[in-house]
Design a protein around this motif. Structure first.
Motif, PDB file in Angstrom:
ATOM      1  N   ASP A 115       0.822  -1.207   0.000  1.00 48.46           N
ATOM      2  CA  ASP A 115       0.000   0.000   0.000  1.00 48.46           C
ATOM      3  C   ASP A 115       0.857   1.258   0.000  1.00 48.46           C
ATOM      4  O   ASP A 115       0.449   2.296  -0.528  1.00 48.46           O
ATOM      5  N   GLU A 116       2.032   1.167   0.593  1.00 39.56           N
ATOM      6  CA  GLU A 116       2.931   2.323   0.611  1.00 39.56           C
ATOM      7  C   GLU A 116       3.512   2.568  -0.773  1.00 39.56           C
ATOM      8  O   GLU A 116       3.642   3.714  -1.218  1.00 39.56           O
ATOM      9  N   ILE A 117       3.852   1.488  -1.476  1.00 37.75           N
ATOM     10  CA  ILE A 117       4.433   1.630  -2.814  1.00 37.75           C
ATOM     11  C   ILE A 117       3.360   2.010  -3.824  1.00 37.75           C
ATOM     12  O   ILE A 117       3.527   2.939  -4.620  1.00 37.75           O
ATOM     13  N   VAL A 118       2.267   1.268  -3.804  1.00 32.50           N
ATOM     14  CA  VAL A 118       1.153   1.517  -4.736  1.00 32.50           C
ATOM     15  C   VAL A 118      -0.129   1.639  -3.918  1.00 32.50           C
ATOM     16  O   VAL A 118      -0.794   0.632  -3.643  1.00 32.50           O
ATOM     17  N   GLY A 168       6.781  -9.887  -8.917  1.00 34.66           N
ATOM     18  CA  GLY A 168       6.279 -10.081  -7.563  1.00 34.66           C
ATOM     19  C   GLY A 168       5.237  -9.054  -7.180  1.00 34.66           C
ATOM     20  O   GLY A 168       4.222  -9.378  -6.550  1.00 34.66           O
ATOM     21  N   LEU A 169       5.469  -7.801  -7.567  1.00 35.57           N
ATOM     22  CA  LEU A 169       4.520  -6.740  -7.255  1.00 35.57           C
ATOM     23  C   LEU A 169       3.199  -6.952  -7.994  1.00 35.57           C
ATOM     24  O   LEU A 169       2.121  -6.712  -7.441  1.00 35.57           O
ATOM     25  N   ILE A 170       3.288  -7.412  -9.253  1.00 37.57           N
ATOM     26  CA  ILE A 170       2.066  -7.704 -10.009  1.00 37.57           C
ATOM     27  C   ILE A 170       1.264  -8.786  -9.293  1.00 37.57           C
ATOM     28  O   ILE A 170       0.052  -8.658  -9.091  1.00 37.57           O
ATOM     29  N   LEU A 196       1.009 -14.778 -12.985  1.00 35.88           N
ATOM     30  CA  LEU A 196       1.033 -13.799 -11.899  1.00 35.88           C
ATOM     31  C   LEU A 196      -0.367 -13.462 -11.395  1.00 35.88           C
ATOM     32  O   LEU A 196      -0.503 -12.694 -10.443  1.00 35.88           O
ATOM     33  N   GLY A 197      -1.378 -14.014 -12.036  1.00 38.29           N
ATOM     34  CA  GLY A 197      -2.755 -13.775 -11.609  1.00 38.29           C
ATOM     35  C   GLY A 197      -3.421 -12.591 -12.259  1.00 38.29           C
ATOM     36  O   GLY A 197      -4.518 -12.178 -11.842  1.00 38.29           O
ATOM     37  N   LEU A 198      -2.804 -12.011 -13.288  1.00 41.42           N
ATOM     38  CA  LEU A 198      -3.348 -10.818 -13.928  1.00 41.42           C
ATOM     39  C   LEU A 198      -4.489 -11.188 -14.869  1.00 41.42           C
ATOM     40  O   LEU A 198      -4.314 -12.024 -15.753  1.00 41.42           O
ATOM     41  N   PRO A 199      -5.650 -10.556 -14.739  1.00 40.47           N
ATOM     42  CA  PRO A 199      -6.736 -10.806 -15.696  1.00 40.47           C
ATOM     43  C   PRO A 199      -6.319 -10.360 -17.103  1.00 40.47           C
ATOM     44  O   PRO A 199      -5.630  -9.341 -17.263  1.00 40.47           O
ATOM     45  N   PRO A 200      -6.713 -11.104 -18.135  1.00 41.60           N
ATOM     46  CA  PRO A 200      -6.312 -10.744 -19.506  1.00 41.60           C
ATOM     47  C   PRO A 200      -6.672  -9.317 -19.894  1.00 41.60           C
ATOM     48  O   PRO A 200      -5.938  -8.677 -20.660  1.00 41.60           O
ATOM     49  N   ALA A 201      -7.765  -8.792 -19.377  1.00 43.49           N
ATOM     50  CA  ALA A 201      -8.190  -7.439 -19.731  1.00 43.49           C
ATOM     51  C   ALA A 201      -7.265  -6.372 -19.166  1.00 43.49           C
ATOM     52  O   ALA A 201      -7.394  -5.197 -19.546  1.00 43.49           O
ATOM     53  N   ARG A 202      -6.351  -6.751 -18.283  1.00 38.95           N
ATOM     54  CA  ARG A 202      -5.427  -5.779 -17.679  1.00 38.95           C
ATOM     55  C   ARG A 202      -4.060  -5.804 -18.353  1.00 38.95           C
ATOM     56  O   ARG A 202      -3.085  -5.284 -17.804  1.00 38.95           O
ATOM     57  N   LEU A 203      -3.990  -6.389 -19.548  1.00 37.76           N
ATOM     58  CA  LEU A 203      -2.748  -6.421 -20.323  1.00 37.76           C
ATOM     59  C   LEU A 203      -2.991  -5.727 -21.655  1.00 37.76           C
ATOM     60  O   LEU A 203      -3.944  -6.038 -22.360  1.00 37.76           O
ATOM     61  N   ALA A 204      -2.117  -4.753 -21.989  1.00 35.64           N
ATOM     62  CA  ALA A 204      -2.274  -3.986 -23.232  1.00 35.64           C
ATOM     63  C   ALA A 204      -0.950  -3.953 -23.986  1.00 35.64           C
ATOM     64  O   ALA A 204       0.130  -4.034 -23.385  1.00 35.64           O
ATOM     65  N   PHE A 205      -1.027  -3.816 -25.299  1.00 36.93           N
ATOM     66  CA  PHE A 205       0.151  -3.768 -26.163  1.00 36.93           C
ATOM     67  C   PHE A 205       0.097  -2.512 -27.024  1.00 36.93           C
ATOM     68  O   PHE A 205      -0.882  -2.290 -27.734  1.00 36.93           O
ATOM     69  N   LEU A 206       1.172  -1.696 -26.979  1.00 32.51           N
ATOM     70  CA  LEU A 206       1.237  -0.521 -27.850  1.00 32.51           C
ATOM     71  C   LEU A 206       1.823  -0.851 -29.215  1.00 32.51           C
ATOM     72  O   LEU A 206       1.604  -0.120 -30.177  1.00 32.51           O
ATOM     73  N   ARG A 207       2.650  -1.890 -29.289  1.00 31.74           N
ATOM     74  CA  ARG A 207       3.236  -2.371 -30.548  1.00 31.74           C
ATOM     75  C   ARG A 207       4.091  -1.326 -31.258  1.00 31.74           C
ATOM     76  O   ARG A 207       4.104  -1.242 -32.494  1.00 31.74           O
ATOM     77  N   LEU A 208       4.844  -0.541 -30.498  1.00 32.94           N
ATOM     78  CA  LEU A 208       5.822   0.354 -31.110  1.00 32.94           C
ATOM     79  C   LEU A 208       7.031  -0.467 -31.570  1.00 32.94           C
ATOM     80  O   LEU A 208       7.279  -1.558 -31.057  1.00 32.94           O
ATOM     81  N   ARG A 230      12.574  -1.840  -0.881  1.00 35.66           N
ATOM     82  CA  ARG A 230      12.842  -3.234  -1.227  1.00 35.66           C
ATOM     83  C   ARG A 230      11.589  -4.020  -0.848  1.00 35.66           C
ATOM     84  O   ARG A 230      11.230  -4.101   0.321  1.00 35.66           O
ATOM     85  N   PHE A 231      10.944  -4.562  -1.858  1.00 32.76           N
ATOM     86  CA  PHE A 231       9.652  -5.227  -1.657  1.00 32.76           C
ATOM     87  C   PHE A 231       9.862  -6.738  -1.620  1.00 32.76           C
ATOM     88  O   PHE A 231      10.332  -7.339  -2.597  1.00 32.76           O
ATOM     89  N   ASP A 232       9.529  -7.355  -0.505  1.00 29.60           N
ATOM     90  CA  ASP A 232       9.699  -8.791  -0.325  1.00 29.60           C
ATOM     91  C   ASP A 232       8.682  -9.538  -1.184  1.00 29.60           C
ATOM     92  O   ASP A 232       7.472  -9.394  -1.005  1.00 29.60           O
ATOM     93  N   VAL A 233       9.196 -10.340  -2.132  1.00 25.53           N
ATOM     94  CA  VAL A 233       8.299 -11.087  -3.028  1.00 25.53           C
ATOM     95  C   VAL A 233       8.336 -12.582  -2.736  1.00 25.53           C
ATOM     96  O   VAL A 233       7.879 -13.383  -3.561  1.00 25.53           O
ATOM     97  N   THR A 234       8.862 -12.945  -1.564  1.00 22.79           N
ATOM     98  CA  THR A 234       8.986 -14.365  -1.222  1.00 22.79           C
ATOM     99  C   THR A 234       7.690 -15.146  -1.414  1.00 22.79           C
ATOM    100  O   THR A 234       7.714 -16.253  -1.979  1.00 22.79           O
ATOM    101  N   PRO A 235       6.514 -14.620  -0.993  1.00 21.06           N
ATOM    102  CA  PRO A 235       5.284 -15.409  -1.171  1.00 21.06           C
ATOM    103  C   PRO A 235       4.923 -15.660  -2.637  1.00 21.06           C
ATOM    104  O   PRO A 235       4.113 -16.550  -2.924  1.00 21.06           O
ATOM    105  N   PHE A 236       5.508 -14.874  -3.542  1.00 18.17           N
ATOM    106  CA  PHE A 236       5.144 -14.968  -4.959  1.00 18.17           C
ATOM    107  C   PHE A 236       6.337 -15.353  -5.835  1.00 18.17           C
ATOM    108  O   PHE A 236       6.266 -15.241  -7.064  1.00 18.17           O
ATOM    109  N   GLN A 237       7.420 -15.824  -5.202  1.00 17.88           N
ATOM    110  CA  GLN A 237       8.645 -16.085  -5.949  1.00 17.88           C
ATOM    111  C   GLN A 237       8.474 -17.200  -6.974  1.00 17.88           C
ATOM    112  O   GLN A 237       9.004 -17.120  -8.086  1.00 17.88           O
TER     113      GLN A 237
END
Length: 228
Positions: free
Chosen positions: A5-8, A28-30, A78-90, A176-183
């Motif tokens: 919550d502090e980071i995001v 890990g943050l995702i 990582l658990g991200l819903p497909p609708a939350r991924l976008a491509f600019l294709r530059l 430094r964000f601990d990502v151990t639970p999601f490593q």
């Protein structure tokens, strides 16, 4: 308030110059954000078609489609819903640093941020030694100024800078964000980018390959995010 919550505090927009940067620098943050019920928006800025220019079998169109499929598989781990991924294709290796193309990209990012309720931008560190990473940092900076959004940086290639290189960074602050639970999820996400490991595309001896020393950095149990 936890460290996430502090980071995001709200919803993040993660700008990845190429498919794989999102998993390397922010995997890990995702995963943590998705587990907390507020998945970020991940934007892959370039088309990734420049990693194996000498391959006679992997055309730019085929490689572009492969890179996007890998990003979809990685963010699914990582658990991200497909609708939350976008491509600019530059264009890979030619992401604009200024001019009309740059302004169009920032405009598109602004629309995406509003559509998905983003209030924090995570962009590559300004000192990452890669032209596309520098471009995408500039896009993040322009977007943050335009929309009054919070901007944080995550290093990728900057981890491999020689220690004797002097950088004009001032005093660095961040987390430094601990990502151990999601490593384990992060490891699967990184492995999903098979085209960047050297075995999938074997007919371009000069093609890109993720170096082992970089992969070792991102096997660590934490991720680093730098403040303004």
């Amino acid at each position: 308030m936890g460290l996430l919550d502090e980071i995001v505090p709200g919803t993040a927009m993660i700008l990845a110059p190429h498919a794989d940067d999102e998993s390397l620098g922010c995997g890990g943050l995702i995963a943590a954000s998705c587990a907390a019920g507020r998945p970020p928006l991940v934007v892959i800025v370039t088309d990734g078609a420049g990693s194996h220019p000498g391959s006679p079998t992997w055309t730019a169109a085929r490689l572009r489609a492969r890179r996007e499929a890998e990003a979809e598989a990685a963010t699914c781990h990582l658990g991200l819903p497909p609708a939350r991924l976008a491509f600019l294709r530059l264009p890979d290796t030619r992401s604009p640093h200024a001019g009309a193309g740059f302004e169009t990209a920032v405009e598109t990012l602004s629309s995406l941020a509003g559509e998905h309720g983003c209030d924090t931008i995570l962009a590559p560190w300004s000192h990452d030694p890669h032209c596309d990473h520098e471009s995408v940092w500039k896009m993040g900076l322009a977007l943050s100024r335009r929309e009054q959004m919070r901007l944080l940086a995550y290093p990728v290639w900057g981890w491999l800078l020689a220690p004797e290189i002097e950088l004009d960074t001032g005093v660095l602050t961040g987390w430094r964000f601990d990502v151990t639970p999601f490593q384990s999820r992060k490891a699967l996400a990184i492995q999903a980018h098979e085209s960047q490991y050297g075995e999938l595309i074997a007919d371009d001896p000069n093609g890109f390959r993720l170096p082992n020393e970089l992969l070792e950095v991102f096997a660590s149990p934490y991720e680093v995010f730098l403040g303004p």
